[in-house]
Design a protein around this motif. Structure first.
Motif, PDB file in Angstrom:
ATOM      1  N   TRP A  81       0.860  -1.176   0.000  1.00  0.00           N
ATOM      2  CA  TRP A  81       0.000   0.000   0.000  1.00  0.00           C
ATOM      3  C   TRP A  81       0.896   1.225   0.000  1.00  0.00           C
ATOM      4  CZ3 TRP A  81      -5.054   0.596  -0.886  1.00  0.00           C
ATOM      5  CH2 TRP A  81      -5.874  -0.521  -0.761  1.00  0.00           C
ATOM      6  N   TYR A  82       0.524   2.184  -0.804  1.00  0.00           N
ATOM      7  CA  TYR A  82       1.244   3.430  -0.943  1.00  0.00           C
ATOM      8  C   TYR A  82       0.253   4.568  -0.752  1.00  0.00           C
ATOM      9  CZ  TYR A  82       4.409   0.279  -3.478  1.00  0.00           C
ATOM     10  OH  TYR A  82       5.228  -0.761  -3.837  1.00  0.00           O
ATOM     11  N   ARG A  83       0.773   5.747  -0.474  1.00  0.00           N
ATOM     12  CA  ARG A  83      -0.116   6.899  -0.393  1.00  0.00           C
ATOM     13  C   ARG A  83       0.590   8.143  -0.902  1.00  0.00           C
ATOM     14  NH1 ARG A  83      -0.647   8.003   6.172  1.00  0.00           N
ATOM     15  NH2 ARG A  83       1.477   8.819   6.485  1.00  0.00           N
ATOM     16  N   GLU A 139       4.514   7.659  -1.142  1.00  0.00           N
ATOM     17  CA  GLU A 139       5.339   6.949  -0.173  1.00  0.00           C
ATOM     18  C   GLU A 139       4.770   5.564   0.103  1.00  0.00           C
ATOM     19  OE1 GLU A 139       5.433   8.767   3.685  1.00  0.00           O
ATOM     20  OE2 GLU A 139       3.256   8.987   3.795  1.00  0.00           O
ATOM     21  N   VAL A 191       3.545   2.666   2.414  1.00  0.00           N
ATOM     22  CA  VAL A 191       2.888   2.577   3.717  1.00  0.00           C
ATOM     23  C   VAL A 191       3.190   1.235   4.376  1.00  0.00           C
ATOM     24  CG1 VAL A 191       0.641   2.462   4.854  1.00  0.00           C
ATOM     25  CG2 VAL A 191       1.055   4.166   3.061  1.00  0.00           C
ATOM     26  N   TYR A 204       6.057  -2.223   7.870  1.00  0.00           N
ATOM     27  CA  TYR A 204       5.351  -0.956   7.847  1.00  0.00           C
ATOM     28  C   TYR A 204       6.339   0.199   7.844  1.00  0.00           C
ATOM     29  CZ  TYR A 204       1.373  -3.745   9.452  1.00  0.00           C
ATOM     30  OH  TYR A 204       0.385  -4.688   9.560  1.00  0.00           O
ATOM     31  N   LEU A 223       3.976   4.551  10.999  1.00  0.00           N
ATOM     32  CA  LEU A 223       2.613   4.022  10.981  1.00  0.00           C
ATOM     33  C   LEU A 223       2.451   2.751  11.800  1.00  0.00           C
ATOM     34  CD1 LEU A 223       1.905   4.522   7.192  1.00  0.00           C
ATOM     35  CD2 LEU A 223       1.231   6.004   9.077  1.00  0.00           C
ATOM     36  N   MET A 236      -6.929   0.762   8.899  1.00  0.00           N
ATOM     37  CA  MET A 236      -6.322   1.979   9.434  1.00  0.00           C
ATOM     38  C   MET A 236      -7.109   2.429  10.652  1.00  0.00           C
ATOM     39  SD  MET A 236      -5.530   4.009   5.881  1.00  0.00           S
ATOM     40  CE  MET A 236      -7.264   4.297   5.548  1.00  0.00           C
ATOM     41  N   ASP A 277      -2.837  11.717   7.777  1.00  0.00           N
ATOM     42  CA  ASP A 277      -3.043  10.508   6.983  1.00  0.00           C
ATOM     43  C   ASP A 277      -3.847  10.801   5.716  1.00  0.00           C
ATOM     44  OD1 ASP A 277      -3.514   8.761  10.061  1.00  0.00           O
ATOM     45  OD2 ASP A 277      -1.723   8.737   8.799  1.00  0.00           O
ATOM     46  N   TYR A 333      -4.714   6.746  -1.498  1.00  0.00           N
ATOM     47  CA  TYR A 333      -4.053   5.487  -1.184  1.00  0.00           C
ATOM     48  C   TYR A 333      -4.138   4.561  -2.399  1.00  0.00           C
ATOM     49  CZ  TYR A 333      -3.572   6.774   3.696  1.00  0.00           C
ATOM     50  OH  TYR A 333      -3.201   7.397   4.866  1.00  0.00           O
TER      51      TYR A 333
END
Length: 114
Positions: free
Chosen positions: A36-38, A46, A48, A59, A63, A82, A89, A93
């Motif tokens: 997972w990226y955001r 970045e 996640v 992680y 986070l 989450m 945040d 995503y």
């Protein structure tokens, strides 16, 4: 070509929770590490969290303890639970392989605001 479809985002108050889902097409999902990226407004994308095909997890340091990544290989799906969400945040995503493929999905917007 693999298609990635993220869902589950939305508007949530600080301290709230959301669970994101990502479904990947194709038959290679189960053998690849997923991530997972955001990407927050004005910032670079970045990483996640990542989960290997065997379930090993890492992680981003900031986070740990709030986010949980998991996967269901039978459903070609990776999840991101989450908790204790903070305004920082807020981001779009995305899921992708790790390292990421060139093709990205549309992402799912998460907005944390009162």
């Amino acid at each position: 070509q693999v298609h990635l479809v993220e869902s589950g985002g939305g508007l949530v108050q600080p301290g709230g929770s959301l669970t994101l889902s990502c479904i990947a097409s194709g038959s290679i999902f189960s053998i690849y590490t997923m991530g997972w990226y955001r990407q927050a407004p004005g910032k670079q994308r970045e990483l996640v969290a990542v989960i290997t095909s065997g379930g090993r997890i890492n992680y981003a340091d900031s986070l740990k303890g709030r986010f949980t990544i998991s996967r269901d290989n039978a459903k070609n799906t990776v999840y991101l639970q989450m908790n204790s969400l903070k305004p920082e945040d807020t981001a779009v995503y995305y899921c992708n392989f790790s390292p990421p493929f060139d093709s990205w999905g549309q992402g799912t917007q998460v907005t944390v605001s009162s």
